[in-house]
Design a protein around this motif. Structure first.
Motif, PDB file in Angstrom:
ATOM      1  N   TRP A  46       0.746  -1.223   0.205  1.00  0.00           N
ATOM      2  CA  TRP A  46      -0.022   0.216   0.020  1.00  0.00           C
ATOM      3  C   TRP A  46       0.836   1.261   0.027  1.00  0.00           C
ATOM      4  O   TRP A  46       0.814   2.246  -0.634  1.00  0.00           O
ATOM      5  N   ARG A  47       2.011   1.049   0.899  1.00  0.00           N
ATOM      6  CA  ARG A  47       2.657   2.307   0.949  1.00  0.00           C
ATOM      7  C   ARG A  47       3.630   2.675  -0.249  1.00  0.00           C
ATOM      8  O   ARG A  47       3.732   3.915  -0.506  1.00  0.00           O
ATOM      9  N   LYS A  49       2.809   1.637  -3.031  1.00  0.00           N
ATOM     10  CA  LYS A  49       2.196   1.694  -4.401  1.00  0.00           C
ATOM     11  C   LYS A  49       2.504   0.945  -5.538  1.00  0.00           C
ATOM     12  O   LYS A  49       2.548   1.141  -6.633  1.00  0.00           O
TER      13      LYS A  49
END
Ligand SMILES: CC(=O)SCCNC(=O)CCNC(=O)[C@H](O)C(C)(C)COP(=O)(O)OP(=O)(O)OC[C@H]1O[C@@H](n2cnc3c(N)ncnc32)[C@H](O)[C@@H]1OP(=O)(O)O
Length: 126
Positions: A46-47, A49
């Motif tokens: 998530w961080r 991407k």
């Protein structure tokens, strides 16, 4: 008494199944480690991407055994973001199968590297 709130983002919640046990009837440490690696990998993805790979796992500590039917939840907290690497503290908490409050079972520090299409490290947005 109020339940102690685990730190970080809940990333994985699952149940310890019979196939996850060692010959003593407790959860196999490798199974728990893999759940924590998956949880940290989700947070890092998530961080970052995009795609990440685990590059290092350190400072694992197992505080209490987990047994069949216990609920296991992994919480992730960002520790550091470098040029291409992301480090998360991952805590696994257990709620016994008969209910009650969660308690911390294990914690560890997991470092991931953001990977580009060429399979090499790529920079992460600060
Ligand atoms: C072996 C397995 O199958 S384990 C399961 C899944 N993991 C993998 O498959 C990953 C296998 N490893 C690799 O493919 C490579 O090591 C890669 C692509 C992850 C990294 O390639 P490297 O050439 O080692 O990258 P490089 O030396 O540039 O380091 C990249 C970043 O990782 C960090 N890093 C590398 N090794 C470590 C380590 N042991 N601990 C913490 N951080 C580390 C570096 O400090 C750097 O961070 P920064 O850019 O934020 O400063």
């Amino acid at each position: 008494m109020t339940e102690q709130e685990p730190p970080g983002l809940l990333t994985i919640r699952t149940i310890a199944m019979p196939s996850d046990l060692n010959y003593e009837g407790d959860v196999f440490g490798g199974w728990l480690l893999s759940q924590m690696d998956l949880a940290g990998g989700i947070a890092a993805r998530w961080r970052a991407k995009g795609r990440v790979a685990t590059v290092a796992i350190e400072a694992m500590q197992f505080h209490t055994p987990i047994r069949m039917g216990d609920e296991v939840s992994c919480y992730c907290t960002e520790v550091k973001v470098g040029r291409t690497s992301l480090t998360f503290r991952v805590e696994a908490w257990v709620r016994r199968r008969d209910g009650g409050a969660q308690e911390k079972a294990t914690h560890g520090t997991f470092t991931f590297v953001a990977i580009g299409p060429d399979g090499r490290p790529r920079p992460v947005c600060p």
